[in-house]
Design a protein around this motif. Structure first.
Motif, PDB file in Angstrom:
ATOM      1  N   GLY A 153       0.774  -1.106   0.360  1.00  0.00           N
ATOM      2  CA  GLY A 153      -0.056  -0.238  -0.090  1.00  0.00           C
ATOM      3  C   GLY A 153       1.003   0.946  -0.178  1.00  0.00           C
ATOM      4  O   GLY A 153       1.915   1.538  -0.739  1.00  0.00           O
ATOM      5  N   CYS A 154       0.161   2.253   0.546  1.00  0.00           N
ATOM      6  CA  CYS A 154       1.413   3.277   0.890  1.00  0.00           C
ATOM      7  C   CYS A 154       2.468   3.324   1.291  1.00  0.00           C
ATOM      8  O   CYS A 154       2.949   4.949   0.452  1.00  0.00           O
ATOM      9  N   GLY A 155       3.056   2.853   2.033  1.00  0.00           N
ATOM     10  CA  GLY A 155       4.565   3.206   2.581  1.00  0.00           C
ATOM     11  C   GLY A 155       4.888   4.430   3.265  1.00  0.00           C
ATOM     12  O   GLY A 155       5.298   4.608   4.106  1.00  0.00           O
ATOM     13  N   HIS A 211       1.318  13.256   5.466  1.00  0.00           N
ATOM     14  CA  HIS A 211       0.705  14.034   5.835  1.00  0.00           C
ATOM     15  C   HIS A 211      -0.175  14.265   6.956  1.00  0.00           C
ATOM     16  O   HIS A 211      -0.051  15.339   8.050  1.00  0.00           O
ATOM     17  N   GLN A 212      -1.163  13.422   7.237  1.00  0.00           N
ATOM     18  CA  GLN A 212      -2.172  13.554   7.645  1.00  0.00           C
ATOM     19  C   GLN A 212      -2.327  13.180   8.874  1.00  0.00           C
ATOM     20  O   GLN A 212      -2.830  13.241  10.441  1.00  0.00           O
ATOM     21  N   PHE A 213      -0.756  12.721   9.445  1.00  0.00           N
ATOM     22  CA  PHE A 213      -0.368  11.931  10.747  1.00  0.00           C
ATOM     23  C   PHE A 213       0.345  13.294  11.339  1.00  0.00           C
ATOM     24  O   PHE A 213       0.306  13.560  12.485  1.00  0.00           O
ATOM     25  N   VAL A 214       0.401  14.511  10.935  1.00  0.00           N
ATOM     26  CA  VAL A 214       1.225  16.050  11.180  1.00  0.00           C
ATOM     27  C   VAL A 214       0.141  16.331  12.586  1.00  0.00           C
ATOM     28  O   VAL A 214      -0.949  16.601  12.366  1.00  0.00           O
ATOM     29  N   CYS A 218      -0.175   7.738  -1.922  1.00  0.00           N
ATOM     30  CA  CYS A 218      -1.927   7.916  -0.960  1.00  0.00           C
ATOM     31  C   CYS A 218      -2.673   7.818  -1.216  1.00  0.00           C
ATOM     32  O   CYS A 218      -3.404   8.048  -2.124  1.00  0.00           O
ATOM     33  N   GLN A 219      -3.307   7.563  -0.416  1.00  0.00           N
ATOM     34  CA  GLN A 219      -5.375   7.391  -0.817  1.00  0.00           C
ATOM     35  C   GLN A 219      -5.831   8.556  -0.132  1.00  0.00           C
ATOM     36  O   GLN A 219      -7.465   8.411  -0.341  1.00  0.00           O
ATOM     37  N   SER A 220      -5.453   8.873   0.213  1.00  0.00           N
ATOM     38  CA  SER A 220      -6.056   9.836   1.391  1.00  0.00           C
ATOM     39  C   SER A 220      -6.893  11.278   0.223  1.00  0.00           C
ATOM     40  O   SER A 220      -6.410  11.399  -0.516  1.00  0.00           O
ATOM     41  N   ALA A 221      -8.291  11.922   0.461  1.00  0.00           N
ATOM     42  CA  ALA A 221      -8.965  12.669   0.271  1.00  0.00           C
ATOM     43  C   ALA A 221      -8.226  13.953  -0.413  1.00  0.00           C
ATOM     44  O   ALA A 221      -8.773  14.425  -0.678  1.00  0.00           O
TER      45      ALA A 221
END
Ligand code: SF4
Ligand code: SF4
Lengths: 455, 47
Positions: free
Chosen positions: A346-348, A366-369, B28-31
């Motif tokens: 997957g995304c790694g 970026h989403q964990f920042v 990345c799969q995020s929106a």
């Protein structure tokens, strides 16, 4: 594992483990549905019985013969892919992609922003060149033998830090020959600050640019607002049109919208994008938890499924016209896509891919920042938490709960750890609504391919 | 075959033989990004 579905009159059989996909007539489709492996040369009696009202014995035998030959060829009910696990670098994998948060500040205030209006709750800040330089040094060092390195300029709004962007690109390019690396730069922007200079620059240097626009003016402007609360549609659309018009056709770009509960009729947004002259399109479900006007819930599912089907029709109806377009999530390459190992990983995030903040902090993506407990390290302190990174490296289709049993697993790759965390509080627990939408999109993509093949 | 048409053959397991080079793009799969499913990525290792 076999998944069957009938989509607008086409019967489709997917053999998950081998990747084979078959179009079946009615009798074969019905028969396949009642078979369970292992299969033997003779059609089982229970199958004849179950189908006796609809089909004659001779017909069933004939159809079974074909299914059996697929089975023998490893294209139906094929065995689960077991390894080689040793090839999945569970630990110590090279880092090959960076998300550079060059700006923890934004000139928009979008209603659904996961970054807490741009600063990720960590304070407004612009990345200076020194930090970006360290990030490039870090990825060169940690990328090992990997040749291709991706750098995504992200934010907040990255054009607020355009100076850093330019210096970083120049600095990184300086290593390409010396270290035998190829840098691929991408940028995700809301478009507000696009001007002639940075448009030309982006078109020259960035292999992909993602422009955020939600489609119809009223939809876009309700959510994507300036700091003063004004709609942004009229300001950004001409700038995006200019960029796209001048962009070399060999380079990627996407107009990317988000749909929320307010616009589950997102085909109308796609149509708006088409009439504005855009052809590379993406429209994605918002990931938000809880109540309020935006989050999607199970209640919207049937409506969204319907909308994806409408989108298939729209896509086909525009083919070979001057409005022919691409929809990102339907562009599944059934034959030539990535290898199975990539599909498992997957995304790694957290081991192949990390995000760096203006302060030099390193996060899994970026989403964990801003989620302190997931901070991997800091470029100024020279720290990197290998143990934490290894826990991310250990996440794959086999370890994520539910993914092993999912028919769409090799198309999906295991979903998004960050969405899982946002919605389920657990990085490895798939976000069920997202999974349902993903499976629907994969069905749509397979259907489109089948429809095209059948003419 | 008269009942079945092949849309795509069984290439997945074979892809492991030469696979795993890791030169491909991240996915990345995020929106909020260049999001995508892994299946629409390109393999960098095709001759
Ligand atoms: S759709 Fe969900 S369950 Fe299926 S592989 Fe993706 S994340 Fe896992
Ligand atoms: S965890 Fe989610 S948001 Fe982060 S890189 Fe992976 S898919 Fe993208």
């Amino acid at each position: 594992m076999v998944h069957q579905f009938c989509f607008k009159g086409i019967n489709i059989i997917v053999d998950t483990e081998s990747g084979a996909v078959h179009i079946a007539d009615e009798i074969t489709y019905d028969l396949c549905e009642i078979l369970t492996p292992p299969l033997f040369e003779a059609c089982p009696e229970h199958a004849y019985k179950a189908l006796s009202e609809k089909y004659g014995r001779y017909e069933v035998t004939d159809a079974y013969g074909e299914l059996y030959s697929l089975y023998k060829a490893g294209e139906l009910f094929s065995e689960e892919y077991k390894g080689p696990d040793s090839k999945i670098p569970l630990t110590g994998a090279p880092i090959k992609a960076l998300c550079l948060h060059v700006s923890h500040d934004c000139n928009m205030r979008c209603g659904y922003c996961f970054a807490k209006t741009g600063d990720f709750g960590t304070g407004r800040n612009i990345m200076d060149f020194e930090t970006a330089k360290r990030a490039i040094d870090f990825v060169i060092e940690r990328s090992g033998k990997r040749r291709n390195i991706e750098i995504d300029f992200f934010g907040g709004e990255p054009l607020m830090a355009f100076d850093t962007v330019k210096k970083t690109v120049e600095y990184a390019r300086g290593f390409e020959k010396k270290c035998d690396k190829v840098f691929r730069f991408t940028i995700t922007t809301n478009g507000l600050l696009l001007d002639e200079e940075n448009t030309d620059y982006i078109n020259r240097e960035m292999s992909n640019v993602v422009l955020s626009l939600d489609g119809r003016r009223e939809i876009n402007d309700k959510i994507r607002k300036t700091v003063n609360g004004e709609g942004t549609f009229d300001a950004i659309v001409p700038k995006m049109q200019r960029l796209v018009k001048l962009r070399n056709k060999n380079k990627d770009h996407y107009i990317r919208g988000t749909f929320t509960k307010e616009n589950v009729d997102f085909c109308s947004d796609i149509e708006e994008m088409l009439s504005l002259g855009f052809r590379n399109l993406s429209m994605e479900p918002v990931v938000l938890k809880g109540k309020g006007p935006y989050p999607l819930s199970e209640a919207e599912l049937p409506r969204i499924y319907e909308e994806y089907e409408r989108l298939c029709d729209l896509l086909l109806s525009k083919e070979n016209t001057d409005q022919e377009f691409l929809f990102f999530h339907f562009m599944i390459d059934l034959d030539q896509g990535p290898c199975i190992l990539k599909r498992m990983r997957g995304c790694g995030a957290g081991f192949e891919y990390v995000a760096v903040t203006p302060e030099g902090d390193i996060y899994p993506c970026h989403q964990f920042v801003g989620h302190q407990e997931y901070k991997l390290g800091n470029l100024y302190q020279n720290t990197f938490d290998f143990a934490l990174s290894d826990t991310f490296a250990g996440i794959n289709l086999k370890t994520r709960s539910g993914c092993s049993e999912c028919w769409a697993k090799y198309y999906c790759g295991g979903g998004c750890s960050a969405s899982n965390l946002t919605v389920n509080g657990d990085t490895a627990k798939p976000y069920e609504l997202g999974c349902k939408l993903e499976r629907k999109r994969v069905e749509c993509a397979i259907y489109l391919k089948a429809r095209r093949m059948m003419g | 075959m008269k009942h079945l048409t092949k849309l795509c053959s069984a290439t997945l397991k074979k892809s492991a033989e030469k696979g795993g080079c890791g030169e491909c793009q991240t996915s990345c799969q995020s929106a909020c990004k260049t999001s995508c499913t892994v299946a629409n990525q390109k393999c960098e290792n095709k001759k």
